[in-house]
Design a protein around this motif. Sequence first.
Motif: not given
Length: 434
Positions: A100-108
Motif C-alpha cells: 500500500a505504501w511502496g516502502v520497506k517495513l520493520l516491526d519492533r
Amino acid sequence: MLEHDRPITRAWVLHPDLKTDHTRRAAEPALEEAVALAAALPDLQVVGADVVRLPKIHPGMLFGKGKIAELKEALKAAEVELVLIDGPVTPVQQRNLEKAWGVKLLDRTGLILEIFSDRARTSEGVLQVEMAALSYQRTRLVRAWTHLERQRGGLGFVGGPGETQIEADRRAIDEQLNRLRRQLAKVVKTRELHRASRAKVPFPVVALVGYTNAGKSTLFNRLTGAKVFAKDMLFATLDPTMRKIILPAGDEIIMSDTVGFISDLPTELVAAFRATLEEVLDANLIVHVRDISHPQTEEQAQDVNTILQSLGVSEDAPVIEVWNKIDLLPDDTRAATLTQADRREDLFAISAVTGAGLDPLLAAIPDKLKDPRHETTLHLGFAQGRARAWLFDQGVVTDEEQDEDGYQLTVFWTGLQQERFRRLTTTDATGASS
C-alpha cells in the motif's frame, strides 16, 4: 564500504496505540523510545514519527483504510523508504502495508534484531544474533512465498505433490539453526569453563543489570578504568565485559557489564542471549542500575525485574538498586531523591558521569557480598560423581559417609552455592533424562 559511506535510509516511526490495551505503556514516551531505537542504527535518518490511535486492530492491514491513505501521503511527501512500527506486525500485515505504501517495513522485533546484528562483536554475540534472526525469519516465510504455487514432486509426470517452497525454506532454516546451535554450544562450553575457573578464584562477581541506556557502561568504565563503548543510545553494549577491581576497603571483586534490557524484548533474543544473560545467575551480587531521570523509570524497573525472573534469578538473590543520572534531575527533585536513598540501605543515588554518590556505593558492596553460611545434609547416589566433585571443589564438605546407596554429605555453604548446586543437579538430571 566505510561506515560513514553507507547510504542513509529515510525512516518514519509509528507507535500504534490500541485503546482497548490497558497493559501498554503511555504512548508518547513509548514513541520516544522507538525513535531512540531507530537512532541507534547509524544508517537510518528518522524524518517523522507519529502515535496512531487505534480503536481496534485490523487483521489484514493493522490500520484502517482512511489512516493508511493519510499516512501514504505523509510518507510520500517525506520521501520515506522505511517504516518502523513499534509493536508486533504479522507477516500478512507487513506484506499488505508495504504494497500500500511502496516502502520497506520493520516491526519492533525486526528493528531490535537489526540493532543487535549491527552491534554484536564477539563470536558468541554474532552467533546468538544470527540464531535469533533465523528464528524470526522462520515465522515470516509466508511473506516471501505466498505468490508461489505448490510444486509437484519428481519430474511432474507422476507422484503426489511435493513440498511447498515454504516447507523447503523452513527445513533449510532449521538445518542452519542446528548448525549454529552446535557452534554456539562450543562457545558456551568455553564460557562455562571460564565460569568454573572463576568459581575457584576467591573473587566474588558483581553484575550490573538495567534497562538499556540506564548508564551501566558509564558506571562500569568509571569503576574499572575500562574503555567499554558507552554512548547515550539504546543497546550501546551487547557483549558482556568483565574486569577485576579493588574496592576502597581492599576487597577484590570481578565486575560484569551486561546487555541492557528493554520492554517487549523479542522472545527470540531472550532465548538466544540466555547463555550471556546467565552470567547474572552466577553473580554474587546484582547491581540494578536505573535511569532515575527517565519519566518511565518505574516501568523500566518492572521490565528488568520481569526478565530477571524469567531467567530464574531468585527473589532472595542479593540486589543493590542504583538510581543513576541524579545530575539530570532538577535541584528539588534531586534533594528528595537523595533523602529517599539515605533511608534505605540497599539503595544508592549516584551520577556515573560526575562520580557523585559512588563512595557510599563502593563501601556497601563488601557487606552485601557477605553471604551467611548454613549447614545442610545431602545424599548423593554413586552416579552423581560430578555433583560430589563440585562440592569438594567448592570446599564446603565438612563430613562424608558412604552407605549402600551412595554418599551422605554434610556441607557448610552459602545460599548462592546452594542455588548453584541446585542448578547443577537439575541440569545433570535433564541431561540424563534426554
